[in-house]
Design a protein around this motif. Structure first.
Motif, PDB file in Angstrom:
ATOM      1  N   LYS A  80       0.839  -1.206   0.000  1.00  0.00           N
ATOM      2  CA  LYS A  80       0.000   0.000   0.000  1.00  0.00           C
ATOM      3  C   LYS A  80       0.869   1.248   0.000  1.00  0.00           C
ATOM      4  N   SER A  87      -3.691  -2.289  -4.812  1.00  0.00           N
ATOM      5  CA  SER A  87      -3.738  -1.103  -3.948  1.00  0.00           C
ATOM      6  C   SER A  87      -3.967   0.168  -4.760  1.00  0.00           C
ATOM      7  N   LYS A 105      -7.621   0.352  -5.644  1.00  0.00           N
ATOM      8  CA  LYS A 105      -8.427   0.763  -4.496  1.00  0.00           C
ATOM      9  C   LYS A 105      -8.264   2.266  -4.246  1.00  0.00           C
ATOM     10  N   GLY A 106      -7.031   2.775  -4.420  1.00  0.00           N
ATOM     11  CA  GLY A 106      -6.794   4.205  -4.229  1.00  0.00           C
ATOM     12  C   GLY A 106      -7.535   5.054  -5.235  1.00  0.00           C
ATOM     13  N   LEU A 107      -7.690   4.521  -6.454  1.00  0.00           N
ATOM     14  CA  LEU A 107      -8.423   5.249  -7.502  1.00  0.00           C
ATOM     15  C   LEU A 107      -9.923   4.974  -7.457  1.00  0.00           C
ATOM     16  N   ASP A 108     -10.309   4.009  -6.601  1.00  0.00           N
ATOM     17  CA  ASP A 108     -11.713   3.609  -6.482  1.00  0.00           C
ATOM     18  C   ASP A 108     -12.263   3.112  -7.829  1.00  0.00           C
ATOM     19  N   VAL A 109     -11.468   2.234  -8.466  1.00  0.00           N
ATOM     20  CA  VAL A 109     -11.881   1.630  -9.736  1.00  0.00           C
ATOM     21  C   VAL A 109     -11.761   0.111  -9.614  1.00  0.00           C
ATOM     22  N   SER A 110     -12.219  -0.587 -10.625  1.00  0.00           N
ATOM     23  CA  SER A 110     -12.118  -2.045 -10.644  1.00  0.00           C
ATOM     24  C   SER A 110     -10.651  -2.472 -10.620  1.00  0.00           C
TER      25      SER A 110
END
Length: 590
Positions: A470, A518, A521-526
């Motif tokens: 992360k 990670s 998840k940080g970009l809030d995408v698939s």
């Protein structure tokens, strides 16, 4: 940064440095790093060896065994006549070999696919009287590209699939990699076929032709089968096929007697025996291509027939077989082994092989199951020559082997059985029906790769659990925060691809996969586009001979230097990034 993060980053940095240095075997480096991490307390002692039972490790080992089974069953010979043609241009030849190499790599391990086809490519170069360096590198790159098409084609795909299953609850399936992999393979093969090979420097390396002179040539016999397609045809009609396999047809034996001369005009009849001269592998390949019978092969035939080997052995002065013939010794009856051929300092002889009186200094060619050949060699008092044992292709089992593999894949794809269990079942059937011997099951597995992967899995998990991955992802996002998601994906792939050029691709996939997750998840995408990007980038190691084992294998036969690979590899990597990013985003939307 915590103690665990700092220690793991430092340890992995040292590991990567040793892997790039290459003076110490990569499996020993990885295993030593695992033990150091356990002693330091950053990897729990109870989890230290969990990697050896990890499903990805098991699948890789099983795929290698399946690959050996497909080789033993004659997958190469099914395509050999289609591939080898002296009339094709170099570009056409490279195109044919690349497409076939990529296709094989999709269904078996890409290293095995290269090994299977490399001999054919060298043979074609020898016949065309051109440097083998012009076609070996394109073949290597094509097999790497083909491996990206399916789950089992290349280890990084297996690693990524298993990581997704652990992180997201569902693994990638067998053909989830196919859409993007096919795009990359098609574009990559088009490049190496039309432009890429022209960028390879002329190494001056001629195609390897095996042993020089006639000293390594054996005189052998092969029987005409009852339903042979050559029955009723003249012996001379065997000549073109014999030329393709570098074998000379010396004559014909009928009713136990050698016919005069070369018997070129004689029509072949069932139970005739054709007299051949060539090296062991060429003779064995010609017998298979012409659908002839090696003497004694009926003793081991059938779907349950044992795996056979050809072994060259020199006859010393005090050997038990000196002054005797194979008939005198009743070799086949007593030991279950056939005297297939004899080499006598390049001299030809008219006696039948089994009736030839053996002399000191002869080199005999023994055919039979490996254990029986070894026992027979001891009994005969002959000395097997080091690295002169050849596995005999079990051509009658080709369709059986392909069918078993297809059934295993189908069971996995339909969700009726996990892939590891399906492949294990296929391996068990291969072993039961002697497509692979018990010894070959263990010899087929690349144990250094298994140890590397099994050692790095706990380290990768520890890095992820400590928040190290992360931390890397956050650093990348902070540096690329103003860029769109597709650009960040491209940057991740470039970094991963660069690492893979200098490190083992399995190690690269293990480290880059959690980083990609990670970032997503940080970009809030698939996360799927980023995991698929890591899989593609980790597989595409084209700049150096150390990034992928296929590139290492061709270095010696092709006469390549370390700096030769980037000439074709660099534009190919740029091309793969250019086509794979939009393909990934099309098939795996953000």
């Amino acid at each position: 940064m915590t103690y665990e993060q700092l220690f793991l980053f430092s340890l992995l940095g040292v590991v990567f440095a040793f892997l790039v240095w290459g003076r110490i075997r990569y499996d020993l480096v990885a295993f030593a790093a695992l033990i150091i991490a356990v002693v330091a307390g950053v990897v729990d002692a109870h989890d230290a060896f969990m990697g050896f039972g990890h499903e990805a490790v098991v699948i890789i080992a099983l795929v290698l065994i399946v690959s050996r089974a497909m080789m033993n069953a004659g997958a190469v010979e099914l395509i050999a006549r289609f591939v080898l043609s002296s009339g094709r241009s170099l570009s056409t030849h490279i195109g044919f070999m690349s497409v076939i190499g990529a296709g094989l790599s999709a269904v078996i391990n890409n290293v095995a696919a290269l090994v299977m086809l490399m001999t054919l490519d060298i043979e074609a170069a020898k016949k065309a009287k051109r440097p083998v360096s012009q076609s070996l590198m394109p073949l290597s790159f094509a097999t790497i590209l083909g491996g990206m098409i399916t789950l089992i084609g290349t280890p990084p795909n297996i690693v990524i699939a298993e990581f997704r299953g652990r992180a997201l609850g569902e693994s990638f399936s067998m053909f989830d990699f196919s859409p993007v992999g096919l795009v990359c393979a098609i574009v990559g093969i088009a490049f190496v076929t039309t432009v890429g090979w022209r960028l390879i420097p002329d190494t001056g390396q001629a195609a390897a032709v095996g042993e020089d002179g006639a000293a390594g040539l054996f005189v052998a016999e092969a029987g005409v089968k009852e339903k042979s397609g050559f029955i009723g045809k003249a012996v001379s009609e065997l000549y073109p096929l014999a030329d393709e396999h570098d074998v000379t047809v010396l004559g014909l034996v009928r009713r136990g007697k050698r016919l005069p001369g070369f018997a070129a005009g004689e029509e072949l009849r069932k139970s005739d025996h054709v007299i051949l001269e060539g090296d062991p592998k060429s003779i064995e390949a010609f017998i298979g291509a012409a659908d002839l019978d090696a003497p004694g092969s009926e003793e081991h035939g059938g779907i349950r027939g044992k795996s056979l080997v050809l072994v060259e052995a020199i006859v010393p002065d005090n050997a038990h077989m000196v002054g005797r013939t194979a008939n005198d010794l009743r070799l086949l009856y007593r030991r279950g082994v056939t005297l297939l051929g004899v080499s006598r300092q390049g001299r030809r002889f008219r006696e039948r092989v089994r009736k030839l009186v053996i002399k000191p200094g002869d080199v005999v060619l023994l055919l039979g199951p490996e254990s029986r050949v070894n026992d027979a060699a001891d009994w005969l008092g002959v000395l097997p020559l080091a690295e002169k044992s050849h596995t005999v292709i079990q051509r009658g089992k080709a369709l059986f082997a392909v069918g078993v593999f297809a059934a295993a894949v189908a069971l996995s794809v339909m969700g009726l059985m996990p892939l590891a269990v399906a492949l294990a079942g296929a391996v068990a059937i291969y072993a039961l029906f002697n497509v692979v011997g018990a010894r070959e099951v263990y010899e087929s597995v690349e144990w250094p790769v298994i140890v590397l992967l099994a050692s790095l899995i706990p380290l990768g998990l520890a890095l992820e659990e400590s928040g190290g991955t992360k931390l890397i992802a956050d650093s990348i996002l902070s540096l690329t925060g103003a860029l769109p998601a597709w650009a960040i994906l491209a940057i991740l792939m470039i970094v991963t691809m660069t690492l893979s050029d200098f490190l083992n691709n399995v190690a690269t996939a293990l480290i880059a996969a959690p980083v990609g997750l990670s970032i997503a998840k940080g970009l809030d995408v698939s996360p799927d586009p980023f995991l698929m990007g890591v899989a593609v980038a980790a597989s595409c190691a084209f700049l150096t001979p150390i990034g992928h084992k296929n590139n290492t294998i061709i270095m010696g036969p092709g006469g390549y230097r370390f700096g030769d690979y980037w000439r074709m590899g660099l534009p190919l990597e740029v091309l793969i990034i250019a086509v794979s990013v939009p393909a990934i985003l099309f098939f795996w939307p953000l």
